[in-house]
Design an enzyme around this catalytic site. Sequence first.
Site, PDB file in Angstrom:
ATOM      1  N   ARG A 106       0.879  -1.185   0.000  1.00 23.56           N
ATOM      2  CA  ARG A 106       0.000   0.000   0.000  1.00 23.56           C
ATOM      3  C   ARG A 106       0.905   1.220   0.000  1.00 23.56           C
ATOM      4  O   ARG A 106       1.721   1.393   0.895  1.00 23.56           O
ATOM      5  CB  ARG A 106      -0.918   0.013   1.228  1.00 23.56           C
ATOM      6  N   HIS A 133      -7.558   0.592  -6.339  1.00 26.12           N
ATOM      7  CA  HIS A 133      -7.747  -0.253  -5.149  1.00 26.12           C
ATOM      8  C   HIS A 133      -8.434  -1.551  -5.593  1.00 26.12           C
ATOM      9  O   HIS A 133      -9.600  -1.806  -5.267  1.00 26.12           O
ATOM     10  CB  HIS A 133      -8.609   0.501  -4.128  1.00 26.12           C
ATOM     11  N   GLN A 136     -10.239  -4.063  -3.105  1.00 26.91           N
ATOM     12  CA  GLN A 136     -11.533  -3.588  -2.633  1.00 26.91           C
ATOM     13  C   GLN A 136     -12.636  -4.048  -3.581  1.00 26.91           C
ATOM     14  O   GLN A 136     -13.724  -4.456  -3.155  1.00 26.91           O
ATOM     15  CB  GLN A 136     -11.522  -2.052  -2.552  1.00 26.91           C
ATOM     16  N   ASP A 221     -17.347   7.175  -1.297  1.00 24.64           N
ATOM     17  CA  ASP A 221     -16.091   7.031  -0.551  1.00 24.64           C
ATOM     18  C   ASP A 221     -15.780   8.406   0.039  1.00 24.64           C
ATOM     19  O   ASP A 221     -16.424   9.402  -0.297  1.00 24.64           O
ATOM     20  CB  ASP A 221     -14.980   6.562  -1.521  1.00 24.64           C
ATOM     21  N   CYS A 261     -16.330   1.585   0.903  1.00 25.76           N
ATOM     22  CA  CYS A 261     -15.162   0.753   1.238  1.00 25.76           C
ATOM     23  C   CYS A 261     -14.731   0.923   2.691  1.00 25.76           C
ATOM     24  O   CYS A 261     -14.049   0.060   3.233  1.00 25.76           O
ATOM     25  CB  CYS A 261     -14.008   1.088   0.302  1.00 25.76           C
ATOM     26  N   ARG A 289     -13.544  -8.568   2.384  1.00 26.48           N
ATOM     27  CA  ARG A 289     -12.129  -8.355   2.051  1.00 26.48           C
ATOM     28  C   ARG A 289     -11.338  -9.615   2.393  1.00 26.48           C
ATOM     29  O   ARG A 289     -10.457 -10.026   1.645  1.00 26.48           O
ATOM     30  CB  ARG A 289     -11.570  -7.147   2.836  1.00 26.48           C
TER      31      ARG A 289
HETATM   32  N1  NVA Z   1     -10.056   6.603  -1.252  1.00 25.03           N
HETATM   33  C1  NVA Z   1      -9.609   6.215   0.068  1.00 25.03           C
HETATM   34  C2  NVA Z   1      -9.813   4.759   0.289  1.00 25.03           C
HETATM   35  C3  NVA Z   1      -9.416   4.245   1.635  1.00 25.03           C
HETATM   36  C4  NVA Z   1      -9.566   2.766   1.769  1.00 25.03           C
HETATM   37  C5  NVA Z   1      -8.144   6.595   0.245  1.00 25.03           C
HETATM   38  O1  NVA Z   1      -7.373   6.429  -0.703  1.00 25.03           O
HETATM   39  O2  NVA Z   1      -7.785   7.078   1.306  1.00 25.03           O
HETATM   40  N1   CP Z   2     -11.221  -0.170   2.610  1.00 24.28           N
HETATM   41  C1   CP Z   2      -9.936  -0.221   3.015  1.00 24.28           C
HETATM   42  O1   CP Z   2      -9.014  -0.489   2.242  1.00 24.28           O
HETATM   43  O2   CP Z   2      -9.758   0.020   4.339  1.00 24.28           O
HETATM   44  P1   CP Z   2      -8.370   0.198   5.107  1.00 24.28           P
HETATM   45  O3   CP Z   2      -7.801   1.535   4.681  1.00 24.28           O
HETATM   46  O4   CP Z   2      -8.741   0.168   6.553  1.00 24.28           O
HETATM   47  O5   CP Z   2      -7.449  -0.914   4.721  1.00 24.28           O
END
Ligand code: NVA
Ligand code: CP
Length: 302
Positions: A106, A133, A136, A221, A261, A289
């Site tokens: 990540r 993502h 997800q 989101d 998500c 997930r």
């Molecule tokens: N769009 C959000 C998703 C978090 C799981 C982010 O990138 O922070």
């Molecule tokens: N939806 C998701 O990826 O959550 P986290 O940021 O908690 O991993």
Amino acid sequence: MAMNTQHFLTLDDLPANTLKTLIDRAIELKTMTRQGQIYEPLKNKSLAMIFSKSSTRTRVSFEVGMRQLGGGTLNLSPNDTQIGRGEPLEDTARVISSMVDGVMIRTDEHAKVETFAQYSSVPVINGLTDDFHPCQLLADMQTLQETRGDINGATVAWVGDGNNVCHSFMNAARLFGFKLHIATPKGYEPDTALVTQNEGYIALVDNPNDAVANADVVVTDTWASMGQESEKQERLTDFDGFCVDAALMKKADKDAIFMHCLPAYRGMEVTGEVIEGPQSVVFQEAENRLHAQKALLEHLLT
Ligand code: NVA
Ligand code: CP
């Protein structure tokens, strides 16, 4: 450089029929887990997890998923490894992949997971970048299949930021065969190359009401993703009118589900009433997930 290794950086790394098989398998694995069946095809296998951003769901689901499949994980943060001190990703990838069976990353720039994958001798999984993502979407497609029975032909309304999750939804629309209506404020539209790539499956609108009309799924989101914290105030103003509330949900199909998500910000992109309401499947989605990524790990690491 490692060639011919199967990675999962975007949904497009796997053929549509394989993705569909993974969703069926995720549902099977969920049942097996619920029945308490021990299934350990990844015994003695290790997954390295590199998190340069926070995570609850991705971290817990990969960790528990590997454990349930008989393997283990290593939690690596850039600060505790030489990554944070500037060791080239090309070197890090070759070293880590020589000792583990898979790597989940990540990070911010998508190019970083691409570089890592190019030099990795084992599968690399994208656990979220600024652009995509895909994990997800495996869980989201599982949830849609569980609740609606069929993903093909569904109408999904995305209301909010044209962000990483939205981008993966766009790819999913083409690969799983559903219509995606995307409503964003001006200036927050998704990537134009992806709009072109997914033409015929997506429609961009600037009004949430138009997006949700007769939709089977309403999804949103956060308005400020990780890395955009400094834009939060400005975004609050720009996203005015884009909150998914009960009135908006009423314009969707009467059996429509609400997805997110998570983490969610109540009173911003969604009201507490909607996310806690009977149409919300967000916690089923979060649990999935685990099951969807177990199907992915089984596919990539065995
Ligand atoms: N769009 C959000 C998703 C978090 C799981 C982010 O990138 O922070
Ligand atoms: N939806 C998701 O990826 O959550 P986290 O940021 O908690 O991993």
